[in-house]
Design a protein around this motif. Sequence first.
Motif, PDB file in Angstrom:
ATOM      1  N   VAL A 190      43.303  14.328  51.381  1.00 29.64           N
ATOM      2  CA  VAL A 190      44.196  15.470  51.144  1.00 29.64           C
ATOM      3  C   VAL A 190      44.534  15.571  49.663  1.00 29.64           C
ATOM      4  CG1 VAL A 190      46.509  16.376  51.587  1.00 29.64           C
ATOM      5  CG2 VAL A 190      45.131  15.493  53.477  1.00 29.64           C
ATOM      6  N   THR A 191      44.837  14.442  49.027  1.00 33.25           N
ATOM      7  CA  THR A 191      45.146  14.428  47.592  1.00 33.25           C
ATOM      8  C   THR A 191      43.947  14.917  46.783  1.00 33.25           C
ATOM      9  OG1 THR A 191      46.649  12.581  47.935  1.00 33.25           O
ATOM     10  CG2 THR A 191      45.942  12.992  45.681  1.00 33.25           C
ATOM     11  N   LEU A 192      42.757  14.441  47.122  1.00 33.00           N
ATOM     12  CA  LEU A 192      41.539  14.858  46.430  1.00 33.00           C
ATOM     13  C   LEU A 192      41.313  16.354  46.605  1.00 33.00           C
ATOM     14  CD1 LEU A 192      39.093  14.018  44.775  1.00 33.00           C
ATOM     15  CD2 LEU A 192      37.913  13.478  46.907  1.00 33.00           C
ATOM     16  N   ALA A 193      41.520  16.860  47.820  1.00 37.59           N
ATOM     17  CA  ALA A 193      41.348  18.294  48.085  1.00 37.59           C
ATOM     18  C   ALA A 193      42.331  19.118  47.259  1.00 37.59           C
ATOM     19  CB  ALA A 193      41.516  18.582  49.568  1.00 37.59           C
ATOM     20  N   LEU A 194      43.596  18.660  47.190  1.00 35.33           N
ATOM     21  CA  LEU A 194      44.600  19.374  46.396  1.00 35.33           C
ATOM     22  C   LEU A 194      44.242  19.371  44.917  1.00 35.33           C
ATOM     23  CD1 LEU A 194      47.926  18.241  48.122  1.00 35.33           C
ATOM     24  CD2 LEU A 194      46.877  20.511  48.171  1.00 35.33           C
ATOM     25  N   MET A 195      43.738  18.251  44.427  1.00 31.97           N
ATOM     26  CA  MET A 195      43.321  18.168  43.023  1.00 31.97           C
ATOM     27  C   MET A 195      42.161  19.123  42.752  1.00 31.97           C
ATOM     28  SD  MET A 195      43.705  14.090  42.270  1.00 31.97           S
ATOM     29  CE  MET A 195      42.854  14.182  40.723  1.00 31.97           C
ATOM     30  N   LEU A 196      41.210  19.202  43.677  1.00 26.23           N
ATOM     31  CA  LEU A 196      40.080  20.116  43.510  1.00 26.23           C
ATOM     32  C   LEU A 196      40.542  21.567  43.483  1.00 26.23           C
ATOM     33  CD1 LEU A 196      37.340  18.432  45.727  1.00 26.23           C
ATOM     34  CD2 LEU A 196      37.362  18.627  43.236  1.00 26.23           C
ATOM     35  N   PHE A 197      41.498  21.919  44.387  1.00 24.62           N
ATOM     36  CA  PHE A 197      42.042  23.277  44.384  1.00 24.62           C
ATOM     37  C   PHE A 197      42.767  23.577  43.067  1.00 24.62           C
ATOM     38  CE2 PHE A 197      41.963  23.137  49.169  1.00 24.62           C
ATOM     39  CZ  PHE A 197      40.984  24.115  49.297  1.00 24.62           C
ATOM     40  N   ALA A 198      43.500  22.591  42.563  1.00 26.41           N
ATOM     41  CA  ALA A 198      44.214  22.777  41.294  1.00 26.41           C
ATOM     42  C   ALA A 198      43.236  23.007  40.140  1.00 26.41           C
ATOM     43  CB  ALA A 198      45.101  21.566  40.996  1.00 26.41           C
ATOM     44  N   VAL A 199      42.157  22.198  40.104  1.00 29.00           N
ATOM     45  CA  VAL A 199      41.144  22.361  39.054  1.00 29.00           C
ATOM     46  C   VAL A 199      40.469  23.723  39.190  1.00 29.00           C
ATOM     47  CG1 VAL A 199      38.925  21.508  38.216  1.00 29.00           C
ATOM     48  CG2 VAL A 199      40.769  19.905  38.718  1.00 29.00           C
ATOM     49  N   ALA A 200      40.149  24.120  40.425  1.00 27.06           N
ATOM     50  CA  ALA A 200      39.530  25.433  40.650  1.00 27.06           C
ATOM     51  C   ALA A 200      40.465  26.548  40.206  1.00 27.06           C
ATOM     52  CB  ALA A 200      39.168  25.597  42.124  1.00 27.06           C
ATOM     53  N   GLY A 201      41.764  26.392  40.478  1.00 28.16           N
ATOM     54  CA  GLY A 201      42.744  27.387  40.045  1.00 28.16           C
ATOM     55  C   GLY A 201      42.807  27.497  38.541  1.00 28.16           C
ATOM     56  N   CYS A 202      42.766  26.361  37.844  1.00 25.83           N
ATOM     57  CA  CYS A 202      42.772  26.379  36.378  1.00 25.83           C
ATOM     58  C   CYS A 202      41.510  27.040  35.855  1.00 25.83           C
ATOM     59  CB  CYS A 202      42.879  24.964  35.816  1.00 25.83           C
ATOM     60  SG  CYS A 202      44.504  24.233  36.074  1.00 25.83           S
ATOM     61  N   ALA A 203      40.374  26.766  36.475  1.00 26.07           N
ATOM     62  CA  ALA A 203      39.117  27.381  36.057  1.00 26.07           C
ATOM     63  C   ALA A 203      39.183  28.891  36.239  1.00 26.07           C
ATOM     64  CB  ALA A 203      37.950  26.797  36.845  1.00 26.07           C
ATOM     65  N   THR A 204      39.804  29.335  37.332  1.00 23.55           N
ATOM     66  CA  THR A 204      39.947  30.771  37.569  1.00 23.55           C
ATOM     67  C   THR A 204      40.818  31.398  36.503  1.00 23.55           C
ATOM     68  OG1 THR A 204      39.730  30.412  39.930  1.00 23.55           O
ATOM     69  CG2 THR A 204      40.719  32.486  39.248  1.00 23.55           C
ATOM     70  N   LEU A 205      41.933  30.746  36.163  1.00 20.21           N
ATOM     71  CA  LEU A 205      42.794  31.267  35.105  1.00 20.21           C
ATOM     72  C   LEU A 205      42.052  31.323  33.783  1.00 20.21           C
ATOM     73  CD1 LEU A 205      46.185  29.481  35.853  1.00 20.21           C
ATOM     74  CD2 LEU A 205      45.623  31.886  36.187  1.00 20.21           C
ATOM     75  N   GLY A 206      41.272  30.296  33.487  1.00 17.06           N
ATOM     76  CA  GLY A 206      40.521  30.263  32.236  1.00 17.06           C
ATOM     77  C   GLY A 206      39.513  31.386  32.142  1.00 17.06           C
ATOM     78  N   SER A 207      38.963  31.845  33.274  1.00 15.56           N
ATOM     79  CA  SER A 207      37.963  32.909  33.246  1.00 15.56           C
ATOM     80  C   SER A 207      38.593  34.272  32.984  1.00 15.56           C
ATOM     81  CB  SER A 207      37.189  32.941  34.560  1.00 15.56           C
ATOM     82  OG  SER A 207      38.029  33.362  35.602  1.00 15.56           O
ATOM     83  N   LYS A 208      39.929  34.351  33.050  1.00 17.96           N
ATOM     84  CA  LYS A 208      40.608  35.617  32.780  1.00 17.96           C
ATOM     85  C   LYS A 208      41.109  35.684  31.341  1.00 17.96           C
ATOM     86  CE  LYS A 208      41.965  36.733  37.444  1.00 17.96           C
ATOM     87  NZ  LYS A 208      43.009  37.208  38.320  1.00 17.96           N
ATOM     88  N   ASP A 209      40.501  34.865  30.474  1.00 16.23           N
ATOM     89  CA  ASP A 209      40.863  34.923  29.062  1.00 16.23           C
ATOM     90  C   ASP A 209      40.644  36.344  28.556  1.00 16.23           C
ATOM     91  OD1 ASP A 209      41.558  32.304  28.915  1.00 16.23           O
ATOM     92  OD2 ASP A 209      39.645  31.620  28.110  1.00 16.23           O
ATOM     93  N   ARG A 210      41.251  36.624  27.429  1.00 13.66           N
ATOM     94  CA  ARG A 210      41.106  37.948  26.845  1.00 13.66           C
ATOM     95  C   ARG A 210      39.641  38.276  26.606  1.00 13.66           C
ATOM     96  NH1 ARG A 210      45.872  38.772  22.505  1.00 13.66           N
ATOM     97  NH2 ARG A 210      47.532  38.018  23.821  1.00 13.66           N
ATOM     98  N   LEU A 211      39.316  39.549  26.715  1.00 12.60           N
ATOM     99  CA  LEU A 211      37.965  40.008  26.442  1.00 12.60           C
ATOM    100  C   LEU A 211      37.734  39.952  24.943  1.00 12.60           C
ATOM    101  CD1 LEU A 211      38.078  43.004  28.877  1.00 12.60           C
ATOM    102  CD2 LEU A 211      36.649  40.983  29.124  1.00 12.60           C
ATOM    103  N   GLN A 212      36.622  39.385  24.549  1.00 13.44           N
ATOM    104  CA  GLN A 212      36.346  39.192  23.133  1.00 13.44           C
ATOM    105  C   GLN A 212      35.045  39.878  22.737  1.00 13.44           C
ATOM    106  OE1 GLN A 212      36.403  34.922  23.068  1.00 13.44           O
ATOM    107  NE2 GLN A 212      38.612  34.839  22.837  1.00 13.44           N
ATOM    108  N   VAL A 213      35.091  40.540  21.580  1.00  9.73           N
ATOM    109  CA  VAL A 213      33.932  41.220  21.027  1.00  9.73           C
ATOM    110  C   VAL A 213      33.594  40.549  19.697  1.00  9.73           C
ATOM    111  CG1 VAL A 213      33.077  43.422  20.131  1.00  9.73           C
ATOM    112  CG2 VAL A 213      34.562  43.383  22.138  1.00  9.73           C
ATOM    113  N   PRO A 214      32.327  40.150  19.494  1.00  7.48           N
ATOM    114  CA  PRO A 214      31.950  39.497  18.236  1.00  7.48           C
ATOM    115  C   PRO A 214      32.203  40.408  17.033  1.00  7.48           C
ATOM    116  CG  PRO A 214      30.192  39.296  19.863  1.00  7.48           C
ATOM    117  CD  PRO A 214      31.201  40.252  20.425  1.00  7.48           C
ATOM    118  N   VAL A 215      32.836  39.833  16.011  1.00 10.10           N
ATOM    119  CA  VAL A 215      33.076  40.528  14.746  1.00 10.10           C
ATOM    120  C   VAL A 215      32.918  39.511  13.634  1.00 10.10           C
ATOM    121  CG1 VAL A 215      34.745  41.780  13.339  1.00 10.10           C
ATOM    122  CG2 VAL A 215      34.686  42.180  15.786  1.00 10.10           C
ATOM    123  N   GLY A 216      32.020  39.780  12.700  1.00  7.80           N
ATOM    124  CA  GLY A 216      31.777  38.834  11.621  1.00  7.80           C
ATOM    125  C   GLY A 216      31.311  37.507  12.179  1.00  7.80           C
TER     126      GLY A 216
END
Length: 195
Positions: free
Chosen positions: A8-34
């Motif tokens: 159960v602890t391992l499953a909760l940790m995996l869900f937490a890591v997956a949640g952080c990964a999901t948040l990280g994928s919603k970073d601001r949209l970036q366009v290359p400049v210089g």
Amino acid sequence: MTGVFRCVTLALMLFAVAGCATLGSKDRLQVPVGTGYYSLQWQWPGEPLQVWQEVRWSQKAEQVKNREFVVSVLLESERLLLVALSPLGNELFRSELTASGHSFKGSDFLDEPKLALQVWADLQLALWPLETVNAHMSSGELQRENGRRNLRDDGELVWSSGVTMNTSGTIENKQRGYELTVNTLQYDALDNDEN
């Protein structure tokens, strides 16, 4: 019991890591400049506006022909909406920036979300307040020089614009090798009263 607790602890940790990964994928949209990037904004810092602009896009490469289109841009504090139309009025693409990210709907003629993001970057660099733009730039600095906005990175001019909200002008993206000639057709402040 200890094995179940561990699972159960391992499953909760995996869900937490997956949640952080999901948040990280919603970073601001970036366009290359210089040598860096510009993080696109999803809010307009002023009163709500509707702007219609005629745009002629030309690539420095001679074999590519110029393209013309009309853009309708809605600038609000909660969202930004851009609709690109052909000269005949056919919708080429629709792009919306909100707090939840970017939504894009293309057409048979133009189905490239990265192009829409580049158009947003050009508009924001040309029209947003300088301090707002510079706060979202990873390298380089946008400055006003001789009636134009110039972006220099490592001393090299990579982007330049003479476009203002209610006038005509040109945007030159030297890094990407294209120029936009922009003619503002209509510029309307919208009523902010929801009643």
